[in-house]
Design an enzyme around this catalytic site. Structure first.
Site, mmCIF file in Angstrom:
data_model
loop_
_atom_site.group_PDB
_atom_site.id
_atom_site.type_symbol
_atom_site.label_atom_id
_atom_site.label_comp_id
_atom_site.label_asym_id
_atom_site.label_seq_id
_atom_site.Cartn_x
_atom_site.Cartn_y
_atom_site.Cartn_z
ATOM 1 N N LEU A 30 -68.525 22.693 2.560
ATOM 2 C CA LEU A 30 -68.712 22.603 1.109
ATOM 3 C C LEU A 30 -67.378 22.623 0.377
ATOM 4 O O LEU A 30 -66.527 23.465 0.664
ATOM 5 C CB LEU A 30 -69.577 23.769 0.630
ATOM 6 C CG LEU A 30 -71.001 23.816 1.194
ATOM 7 C CD1 LEU A 30 -71.710 25.082 0.751
ATOM 8 C CD2 LEU A 30 -71.787 22.580 0.755
ATOM 9 N N GLY A 31 -67.199 21.734 -0.564
ATOM 10 C CA GLY A 31 -65.965 21.685 -1.340
ATOM 11 C C GLY A 31 -66.219 21.692 -2.826
ATOM 12 O O GLY A 31 -66.108 22.708 -3.500
ATOM 13 N N ARG A 63 -59.893 11.011 -11.342
ATOM 14 C CA ARG A 63 -61.268 10.632 -11.049
ATOM 15 C C ARG A 63 -61.848 9.592 -12.020
ATOM 16 O O ARG A 63 -62.491 8.627 -11.575
ATOM 17 C CB ARG A 63 -62.179 11.864 -10.991
ATOM 18 C CG ARG A 63 -61.874 12.801 -9.833
ATOM 19 C CD ARG A 63 -62.927 13.886 -9.694
ATOM 20 N NE ARG A 63 -64.170 13.348 -9.174
ATOM 21 C CZ ARG A 63 -65.270 13.159 -9.887
ATOM 22 N NH1 ARG A 63 -65.291 13.476 -11.181
ATOM 23 N NH2 ARG A 63 -66.350 12.655 -9.333
ATOM 24 N N CYS A 83 -49.044 4.123 -18.638
ATOM 25 C CA CYS A 83 -48.982 2.679 -18.885
ATOM 26 C C CYS A 83 -49.923 1.927 -17.946
ATOM 27 O O CYS A 83 -49.496 1.100 -17.123
ATOM 28 C CB CYS A 83 -47.553 2.182 -18.738
ATOM 29 S SG CYS A 83 -46.469 2.782 -20.041
ATOM 30 N N GLU A 84 -51.194 2.227 -18.046
ATOM 31 C CA GLU A 84 -52.259 1.552 -17.304
ATOM 32 C C GLU A 84 -53.502 1.525 -18.190
ATOM 33 O O GLU A 84 -53.849 2.534 -18.809
ATOM 34 C CB GLU A 84 -52.602 2.311 -16.004
ATOM 35 C CG GLU A 84 -51.468 2.434 -15.002
ATOM 36 C CD GLU A 84 -51.173 1.128 -14.273
ATOM 37 O OE1 GLU A 84 -52.011 0.201 -14.342
ATOM 38 O OE2 GLU A 84 -50.105 1.040 -13.646
ATOM 39 N N TYR A 129 -61.037 17.840 -6.781
ATOM 40 C CA TYR A 129 -60.390 16.527 -6.838
ATOM 41 C C TYR A 129 -59.696 16.313 -8.171
ATOM 42 O O TYR A 129 -59.644 15.202 -8.691
ATOM 43 C CB TYR A 129 -61.409 15.415 -6.536
ATOM 44 C CG TYR A 129 -62.163 15.706 -5.270
ATOM 45 C CD1 TYR A 129 -61.510 15.641 -4.045
ATOM 46 C CD2 TYR A 129 -63.498 16.111 -5.295
ATOM 47 C CE1 TYR A 129 -62.182 15.947 -2.877
ATOM 48 C CE2 TYR A 129 -64.173 16.424 -4.130
ATOM 49 C CZ TYR A 129 -63.509 16.346 -2.920
ATOM 50 O OH TYR A 129 -64.161 16.661 -1.755
#
Length: 384
Positions: free
Chosen positions: A266-267, A304, A333-334, A362
């Site tokens: 489990l995370g 994410r 800059c994306e 995450y």
């Protein structure tokens, strides 16, 4: 304005930063332990979700093992004081040095994903004259009803040994003098909210177990992976996942043989809700069709949304204004550096603080230094 966060204390801290609710982490760990202990289940924490030292210290104190997917994670777990006998090592691409590290430290088990990997592990184990315990990661072809990037149990996924290759793999193991087959391992995906997926996994595990029994092979461990999701939409209302029903499904669904153990990895479900990214509004920019709330946190701090189009609840924690809609974007800059479109927030101004919720899994562990940005620091509820 949120009462969940100590906004006044946040104002003196340079943004962006991660904020961890250690009280919530404690409650979650207590729930995991109490529910898994009902059935004598063994839980390994999936360290890839969050490798923050203070988080790991609390998890270690609850007696969990660790699920690793790289040699670097194995080293981190050992350095943090987790016993080697509680470390399992998965991953499709283990390098020789990573395998050697696992063998040298006598970790609990390698979750192997191909016959090619088995050959290399056996070769290294033979050279070291040391027996190695392995579990076969079998691809059960169970649909997890989650994002395509985090579904791992279907035939077309890169993970695991296809069921058609199980017999060939078992035959290969019988010819390897330094490999002991400890058990079988499964992982069907992440962020699974439909618990029926786990019921389907139990059915497949039982079928595969029957095959091993017919072959006269006794398995000590049944590792069902992890995958239990968290409520990204309502983190305040549902801060702790449904561990009670999750563990019950496996207790009732898997037909254990005498002496067998069920293991979990489990995370996200352990750490996801306790972490939040706190960011400051740099500008509110009026667009043609929408207003942009430009914050100082970006995809380098929480990737994410850019990587998976993942949803995180966003709160303005310093405004009491009337609701308006904003696109919340970062400074990178994306074009993909966006946390959400048409988000309803209290009227937002330069200097307001935003909390991006459910970022404990995450989040910090996937931080990058793209645009040469500094890594965000972490702060904790019990230290502010």
């Amino acid at each position: 304005m949120s009462n969940y966060f100590p906004a006044e204390k946040f104002k003196s801290i340079p943004t962006p930063f991660y904020f961890y609710d250690m009280g919530l982490l404690e409650q979650t760990l207590q729930k995991v332990k109490s529910e898994s202990d009902k059935y004598n289940f063994v839980v390994h924490y999936a360290i890839k979700a969050n490798a923050n030292d203070r988080i790991l210290e609390r998890i270690r104190e609850y007696g969990m093992g660790v699920d690793c997917v790289s040699g670097f994670e194995v080293k981190k777990a050992l350095d943090m004081g987790f016993p080697a006998q509680g470390i399992v090592f998965a991953g499709v691409g283990k390098a020789d040095w990573e395998i050697e590290m696992g063998i040298d430290n006598n970790i609990a088990c390698f979750n192997v994903e191909s016959t090619a990997e088995l050959d290399v592990i056996n070769e290294i184990a033979t050279r070291k004259n040391q027996k190695v315990k392995v579990a076969m990661r079998i691809n059960p072809n169970v649909k997890a009803n989650t994002h395509k990037y985090i579904t791992t149990g279907l035939d077309e996924n890169k993970f695991g040994i296809h069921q058609m290759d199980v017999e060939k793999t078992v035959d290969a193991i019988t010819k390897m003098d330094f490999i002991n087959l400890e058990g079988i391992h499964f992982h069907i995906g992440s962020q699974i909210m439909d618990l029926s997926s786990f019921s389907a996994l139990c059915e497949r595990v039982n079928e595969i177990q029957d095959w091993f029994e017919e072959k006269g092979i006794a398995l000590k461990t049944i590792n069902v992976g992890g995958g239990l999701g968290i409520d990204y939409n309502k983190p305040a209302e549902n801060p702790i996942p449904d561990f009670e029903n999750y563990f019950r499904i496996f207790s009732e669904g898997i037909k254990l043989r005498p002496g067998q153990e069920i293991h979990f990895e489990l995370g996200r479900s352990v750490v996801g809700q306790c972490g939040n990214l706190i960011s400051k509004v740099l500008y509110v920019k009026e667009g043609v069709k929408t207003n942009f709330a430009i914050i100082d946190g970006g995809m380098t701090d929480l990737i994410r949304p850019a990587l998976y189009q993942a949803y995180h609840k966003i709160e303005n924690i310093t405004s009491n204004g009337s609701e308006e809609k904003y696109d919340v974007v970062g400074p990178i800059c994306e074009s993909s550096d966006s946390f959400g479109k048409d988000i309803e927030l209290p009227k937002t101004s330069r200097g307001d603080l935003m909390a991006i919720r459910s970022a404990g899994a995450y989040g910090e562990v996937m931080v990058s230094r793209y645009n040469l940005r500094e890594e965000p620091k972490a702060y904790y509820s019990d230290q502010l």
